[in-house]
Design an enzyme around this catalytic site. Structure first.
Site, mmCIF file in Angstrom:
data_model
loop_
_atom_site.group_PDB
_atom_site.id
_atom_site.type_symbol
_atom_site.label_atom_id
_atom_site.label_comp_id
_atom_site.label_asym_id
_atom_site.label_seq_id
_atom_site.Cartn_x
_atom_site.Cartn_y
_atom_site.Cartn_z
ATOM 1 N N GLY A 1 0.834 -1.192 0.000
ATOM 2 C CA GLY A 1 0.000 0.000 0.000
ATOM 3 C C GLY A 1 0.870 1.243 0.000
ATOM 4 N N ASN B 1 -1.609 7.611 1.916
ATOM 5 C CA ASN B 1 -1.104 8.591 2.855
ATOM 6 C C ASN B 1 -0.409 7.905 4.041
ATOM 7 O OD1 ASN B 1 -2.532 10.628 5.356
ATOM 8 N ND2 ASN B 1 -1.055 11.432 3.898
ATOM 9 N N LYS C 1 -14.135 3.343 18.764
ATOM 10 C CA LYS C 1 -13.903 4.749 19.140
ATOM 11 C C LYS C 1 -14.765 5.698 18.290
ATOM 12 C CE LYS C 1 -10.400 5.839 15.807
ATOM 13 N NZ LYS C 1 -9.094 5.495 15.290
ATOM 14 N N ARG D 1 -13.489 13.476 12.583
ATOM 15 C CA ARG D 1 -14.598 13.760 11.664
ATOM 16 C C ARG D 1 -15.932 13.223 12.197
ATOM 17 N NH1 ARG D 1 -13.224 9.020 7.182
ATOM 18 N NH2 ARG D 1 -11.085 9.562 7.645
ATOM 19 N N GLN E 1 -17.321 6.664 9.834
ATOM 20 C CA GLN E 1 -17.216 5.255 10.234
ATOM 21 C C GLN E 1 -18.141 4.926 11.408
ATOM 22 O OE1 GLN E 1 -14.535 7.532 10.564
ATOM 23 N NE2 GLN E 1 -12.652 6.537 9.863
#
Lengths: 387, 387
Positions: free
Chosen positions: A41, A44, A235, A299, A330
């Protein structure tokens, strides 16, 4: 692979936890095979991880200095991303503000990237994981080891599916995981932060400690692959509750109480579905630290506060589209799946906070009910174990 | 005192923790002496506690409905504060925005307030504690019990002195403690928050649970009087570190890491000087929740940020005078005393964060060194125990 000579300390039976400070370069000599890294991968987070790893491998004789990084090929301004990375040493698309060390080699074919490697760092979006593993199957040494940096967990009709279990099932290798209070850009910039590695096998834990730990990115180790991943997903559910609390201007003490109660419910969920989890796992970076930062600035918290302030007039989807510009919430999808499991298992009452969050998010309950904990849980469900 | 009939459940050997949900009003009948409460102190926190207690005693037959509150007499606009409280049912000086229940009786003489009482709530400034205890000595029943709501710890040449130990030494009675993420005005306003009661004797823990727990003020119990008090004092030291971090605009992840490391050092200090402390104590309201709120909004964090931003040009005393208007910083005095102990015991290296805070606060170290943790602590001192 060329064997190299390193020194190891004899096992110390008084230490259940592998201590990376017991350097593998002392005491009795023995031959260990060279380790060669493939980062699966190049987004970022993958690029930030590559920077750390590419510096760390240089410190030890028994890691090959060359670090392969599998890049899903894209064309940027008419040029291949893998070529840009190998020529300019910058991932111009996903981590444009930081140079990559020159010992990172971008490889656009996954099997080519994996060739000769025996340590795999999985850091791809979770929806690509199974396909990626199938491509690697039969192509890597049996004694390979892996670590997953992939965010989130999946669900099926049986319950939770962990990323580490998918990799283990597909490739039959030992899998550790890494999660904590950190974001890729800050790590790449050398800002001080921490992370937790959850492991099964302590020899492998030491490998990943050596690959990731540095002066500004401090790793701690816990022998618990499951808790690290469950905490990392739940979380985001708790952060919805924190957003509701913020919309009500309830103040720091109420918010701190909800973060605490949320942490206990995360721990209770992990313990219920993945065996007993040590209390100490809660105070790892992957536990309370990641939860604090997610409930302060993430977010999920942000959109949740907006949802609450809109007073039922705007949907999650609408706010997500408007506020996240293509990123996904999420917490909302996770709370839906978690509720299915808790309802099926008839244990909703053990998770009063998650239930309150769900009722506000999806059943039209009033925002101030976020603190309507049932009386029967006083001194019980809200209690931490003390023995 | 008149005995009353209540019912108790037989002990349940499967529960090490007393469960307040096992009501004392069921099962076999037995005679228990009536309990009568004296609140020793009538400041902001004492008055808020009085509101909760005065409502809770009405729920149980075995508490006298009248709650005595010792008021250090003051003259307010020509009238005695105790008379104002008893006539207007408002503590006009210390909690002016909230009505007190009429079953609170203000008593200006301490011995009069204590007469006939056997449950004592100590909630006075700590410098008055010894004198207050000496006044009560010999005046209260031998089987009296007490709880301390007093903030802070003291130090002498031997080390830490706990408020609970002072009360126990002076009065020879069992002492519990209460501390958590809450402030008096928010509790009085019924905002949702939590607190932790640390106890030695589980029967007494249940008494204090009954007196303090309500729908918006949730109590949990831990069998650890020392950890609750040590955490309550050391959080102010950690908040200095959080303030330095804020001055550097280091971001949520770094701050979350420092809060986490601070919590581990609080736990390590409590364990070192007061025997082993359960990991679970860290996730109590008195632990992580109070630490979060203190590192987000408290006065120690605020003055510490200003100290850092002034770049060494302004002293703690100057900033304290200017910013706190007569209130005192607790973190600075506590870190000085803690460092004396750690230096004496030659264990400074076990507390790298407290050491860094001290060096910035008192030795002129540069603010960015707040994250200069020594390498040898990687994966060691920063590690939580995992077994």
């Amino acid at each position: 692979m060329p064997p190299i000579v390193i020194r190891t300390q004899p096992d110390d039976p008084t230490h259940a936890t592998p201590s990376p400070t017991h350097s593998r370069q002392h005491s009795s000599e023995q031959l260990l095979p060279m380790k060669r890294i493939c980062i699966v991968g190049a987004g970022n987070w993958g690029s930030a991880a590559a920077i750390i790893i590419a510096e760390n491998v240089k410190k030890y004789d028994y890691y090959d200095d060359t670090v392969n990084m599998w890049v899903y090929e894209e064309i940027i301004d008419g040029k291949k991303l893998s070529e840009i990375i190998n020529e300019q040493h910058i991932n111009v698309k996903y981590l444009p503000d930081h140079n990559l060390p020159e010992n990172i080699v971008a490889v656009p074919d996954l099997r080519d990237a994996a060739a000769g490697c025996n340590v795999f760092i999985f850091v791809i979006p979770h929806q690509f994981l199974i396909r990626t593993c199938k491509t690697l199957k039969g192509q890597i040494p049996d004694d390979s080891i892996a670590i997953s940096l992939i965010k989130g967990i999946d669900f099926n009709e049986d319950g939770v599916i962990l990323m580490s279990d998918i990799i283990k099932r597909e490739l039959s290798i030992d899998v550790s995981v890494l999660s904590g209070a950190n974001i890729a850009n800050e790590i790449a910039a050398g800002k001080f932060c921490e992370s937790t590695i959850g492991y099964n096998n302590s020899d492998n834990a030491i490998v990943f400690f050596e690959l990731f730990n540095n002066r500004n990115f401090r790793i701690s180790l816990i022998k618990d692959v499951e808790a690290v991943q469950v905490f990392g997903a739940l979380k985001n559910v708790i952060a919805l509750g924190a957003g509701f609390c913020d919309a009500l201007n309830m103040g720091n003490n109420t918010k701190a109480a909800l973060i605490r109660i949320g942490l206990l419910e995360m721990h209770r969920f992990a313990s219920k579905y993945f065996g007993p989890i040590h209390d100490a796992a809660m105070v790892e970076s992957c536990g309370l630290a990641d939860l604090i930062t997610t409930c302060m600035g993430g977010r999920n918290r942000r959109v949740s506060e907006a949802f609450a302030r809109a007073g039922g007039k705007r949907s999650w989807e609408e706010l997500e589209d408007e506020m996240l510009k293509g990123q996904k919430l999420q917490g909302t999808s996770t709370v839906l799946e978690v509720m299915k499991i808790l309802k099926r298992d008839n244990c909703l009452n053990e998770f009063p906070f998650i239930k309150l969050i769900y009722q506000i998010a999806y059943e039209g309950a009033a925002i101030p009910t976020i603190v309507d904990f049932p009386d029967e849980h006083a001194g019980d469900a809200l209690d931490a174990p003390d023995d």
